[in-house]
Design an enzyme around this catalytic site. Structure first.
Site, short mmCIF file in Angstrom:
data_model
loop_
_atom_site.label_atom_id
_atom_site.label_comp_id
_atom_site.label_asym_id
_atom_site.label_seq_id
_atom_site.Cartn_x
_atom_site.Cartn_y
_atom_site.Cartn_z
N LYS A 248 0.89 -1.19 0.05
CA LYS A 248 0.17 0.09 0.09
C LYS A 248 0.93 1.20 0.06
O LYS A 248 1.67 1.36 1.12
CB LYS A 248 -0.93 0.07 1.26
CG LYS A 248 -1.68 1.33 1.33
CD LYS A 248 -2.57 1.34 2.88
CE LYS A 248 -2.95 2.56 3.10
NZ LYS A 248 -3.68 2.72 4.49
N ASP A 253 -2.62 10.76 3.17
CA ASP A 253 -3.90 10.00 3.42
C ASP A 253 -4.83 11.01 4.30
O ASP A 253 -4.53 11.27 5.58
CB ASP A 253 -4.06 8.96 4.12
CG ASP A 253 -5.48 8.20 4.44
OD1 ASP A 253 -6.27 8.62 3.80
OD2 ASP A 253 -5.53 7.49 5.03
N LYS A 260 -10.51 12.99 7.65
CA LYS A 260 -9.69 13.02 8.87
C LYS A 260 -9.71 14.13 9.65
O LYS A 260 -9.76 15.26 9.20
CB LYS A 260 -8.44 12.36 8.86
CG LYS A 260 -8.21 10.93 8.26
CD LYS A 260 -6.62 10.52 8.24
CE LYS A 260 -6.44 9.24 7.63
NZ LYS A 260 -6.82 8.21 8.30
N ASP A 271 1.76 6.73 5.37
CA ASP A 271 0.84 5.70 4.86
C ASP A 271 1.18 4.92 3.57
O ASP A 271 0.37 4.17 2.98
CB ASP A 271 -0.66 6.44 4.54
CG ASP A 271 -1.76 5.35 4.81
OD1 ASP A 271 -1.56 4.44 5.52
OD2 ASP A 271 -3.02 5.78 4.49
N ASP A 330 -12.10 6.65 3.80
CA ASP A 330 -10.87 6.65 4.43
C ASP A 330 -10.17 5.28 4.50
O ASP A 330 -9.59 4.97 5.25
CB ASP A 330 -11.17 7.33 5.89
CG ASP A 330 -9.80 7.63 6.45
OD1 ASP A 330 -8.61 7.67 6.07
OD2 ASP A 330 -9.77 7.67 7.92
N GLU A 332 -9.33 3.37 2.20
CA GLU A 332 -8.76 3.20 0.80
C GLU A 332 -7.77 2.38 0.50
O GLU A 332 -7.33 2.03 -0.42
CB GLU A 332 -8.33 4.81 0.53
CG GLU A 332 -6.73 5.30 0.85
CD GLU A 332 -6.85 5.11 2.35
OE1 GLU A 332 -5.37 4.97 2.73
OE2 GLU A 332 -7.65 5.53 3.22
N ARG A 334 -7.52 -0.73 1.20
CA ARG A 334 -7.73 -1.93 0.80
C ARG A 334 -8.19 -2.07 -0.74
O ARG A 334 -8.33 -2.76 -1.52
CB ARG A 334 -8.94 -2.55 1.65
CG ARG A 334 -10.32 -1.64 1.74
CD ARG A 334 -11.05 -2.07 2.72
NE ARG A 334 -10.67 -1.54 4.10
CZ ARG A 334 -10.80 -1.50 5.22
NH1 ARG A 334 -12.09 -2.00 5.41
NH2 ARG A 334 -10.23 -1.02 6.33
#
Length: 491
Positions: A248, A253, A260, A271, A330, A332, A334
């Site tokens: 990933k 993010d 967030k 991230d 959020d 995201e 996956r």
């Protein structure tokens, strides 16, 4: 170089040309007392300052009859194993600053621990120069380990490759997101394997659209910096198996339109450390010329809010045709990993490992020292053994079949989140990812490719004080485990 170079010498450490000496020693109050005859006056000096020999505790000692050089002594605990030696030496080199060249020895411990000591020095001596106007005192740039015999070159190369991989992850994670967007990350990946027997293919936004990679495109469409998918391949002629790594790589993010809070956005440049880990492990494997084919798929996107961003309730189509209703933008990671898993599966590797800062729930479940691991039991067991071998903490979580129904969406094949239900969030994400792991062949009834999912959301960033060889900040967690696992050293 962001970590100290390592050298090995059979000369007496008391004859060193280094700027300072570090000794790793056990407690002195044992019966019989440790023999420090070669270091006259040191035992008395250590006793006078209350040296306990506790693992990782560093003291400065004055022993002019033994050496005129600055002398630091770090405790290893009684009868240290590899973990204690690595952590103790790492703690010493994390704390010791102001000396360019440092000599290291552990005269009272088993010499077989040399690799743990060397790795600890390299890991603890890592430094990121950063963007400070005034330079601070730096850690050592050269460490000479004094031993009775010079270690095998193959083993010293593995130590350096492991330390270098961790340093690469830390360097990338520490770089501000303004200078590491998706295209920048792709370029860094390409440059990082230059000179190695590694091929690189970069899918830009046009290629992603042509390939149907709707997860990566959907996550990245809100940003002015378009997403990328990077495929790297190391394929030696003598490869005994094929391992695919999927990482990933969310370069920042914000949470997208499911924004967030301000405090939750701090540190979100990290991230992308799953993709950085996949890249670093492949580079390490190629560096030591291990007989295993490795492909790494870096799923890179900025998750930003804008008028173009994916909205809650939108449906994305993953590369295998699966449709996903996005209830939480959020969640995201996956989505980009789904595309990466599909792409990796098409090549029918012997094993797929994905690594990601995927869920905050894993931190609630396991804290900040244990990585969460899910997947096929046999493959997971092998990974956990590799992690134990290199002393990284990891714990298996289940993939409960009774939760599979929770993935269902009324309008799409899957939904990416359970809104208003925090129970089992990490396992829900694991089950979501499992859906995209392909089969060992094109036969409809073929078995699923062995797969391991490593959630490093809790361990990829250390927000507290340093410990052992680990600083505050990016940790490089799981890099050493994966390097050990992929090269088959744990089998």
């Amino acid at each position: 170089m962001s970590y100290p170079d390592l050298e090995y010498s059979t000369e007496s450490i008391r004859d060193t040309a280094a700027d300072a000496i570090v000794l790793a020693l056990p407690p002195l109050d044992t019966d019989p007392a440790p023999d420090l005859a070669e270091w006259p006056g040191l035992a008395q000096s250590l006793t006078a300052i209350g040296f306990t020999g506790a693992p990782g505790v560093l003291v400065r000692a004055y022993a002019p009859d033994a050496t005129a050089l600055p002398l630091a002594v770090v405790g290893t605990g009684t009868n240290p194993d590899a973990a204690k030696m690595r952590d103790s030496v790492g703690a010493a080199f994390r704390a010791l600053v102001g000396f360019e060249k440092v000599a290291l020895a552990f005269p009272l411990a088993d010499e077989a621990l040399w690799s743990a000591a060397a790795e600890g020095a390299a890991l603890g001596g890592y430094r990121f120069d950063g963007y400070k106007k005034a330079a601070k005192k730096s850690r050592a740039s050269l460490v000479t380990l004094h031993l009775a015999s010079i270690p095998d070159e193959t083993e010293t190369a593995r130590v350096l490759a492991s330390a270098d991989a961790v340093a690469l992850v830390k360097d990338l994670v520490a770089t501000p997101a303004e200078w590491l967007g998706p295209a920048d990350f792709a370029e860094h990946a390409t440059q990082s394997v230059a000179g190695l027997d590694v091929s690189v293919q970069v899918f830009d936004e046009a290629a992603l659209k042509d390939g149907g990679f709707g997860g990566i495109l959907g996550v990245g469409q809100g940003s002015d910096r378009p997403p990328r998918l990077v495929r790297l391949e190391y394929a030696p002629a003598d490869a005994e198996r094929h391992v695919a790594l999927v990482g990933k790589g969310i370069t920042f993010d914000t949470g997208g339109l499911s924004l967030k809070p301000a405090s939750g956005m701090v540190g979100m440049k990290y991230d992308m450390c799953g993709a950085a880990t996949a890249l670093a492990v492949l580079r390490a494997v190629a560096t030591v010329h291990a007989p295993v084919k490795v492909t790494a798929w870096l799923c890179i996107a900025d998750n930003m809010p804008s008028g173009r961003a994916t909205r809650p309730g939108d449906v994305l189509r993953i590369a295998d045709g699966t449709t996903v209703e996005v209830l939480n933008t959020d969640a995201e990671g996956r989505l980009v990993l789904a595309d990466g898993l599909v792409a990796a599966s098409r090549e029918h590797p012997d094993l797929i490992v994905d690594v990601a800062t995927l869920t905050g729930a894993v931190t609630v479940a396991l804290g900040t020292r244990h990585a969460g691991v899910m997947g096929d039991d046999t493959a997971v067991a092998d990974y956990l053994k590799a992690a134990a071998d290199v002393n990284e903490l990891a714990w298996q979580l289940p993939l409960p079949e009774h939760m599979v129904d929770e993935l269902d969406s009324p309008i799409a094949d899957l939904q990416n989140a359970k809104i208003g239900d925090p129970a089992g969030g990490t396992m829900f994400a694991g089950l979501f990812l499992r859906h995209f792991v392909g089969r060992v062949s094109d036969q409809d009834d073929a078995a699923r490719i062995p797969w391991v999912h490593v959630d490093i959301a809790g361990v990829g960033m250390n927000k507290g004080a340093g410990f052992g060889f680990t600083d505050k900040g990016a940790t490089g967690a799981s890099v050493r485990s994966l390097f050990h696992y992929v090269t088959g050293a744990a089998n």
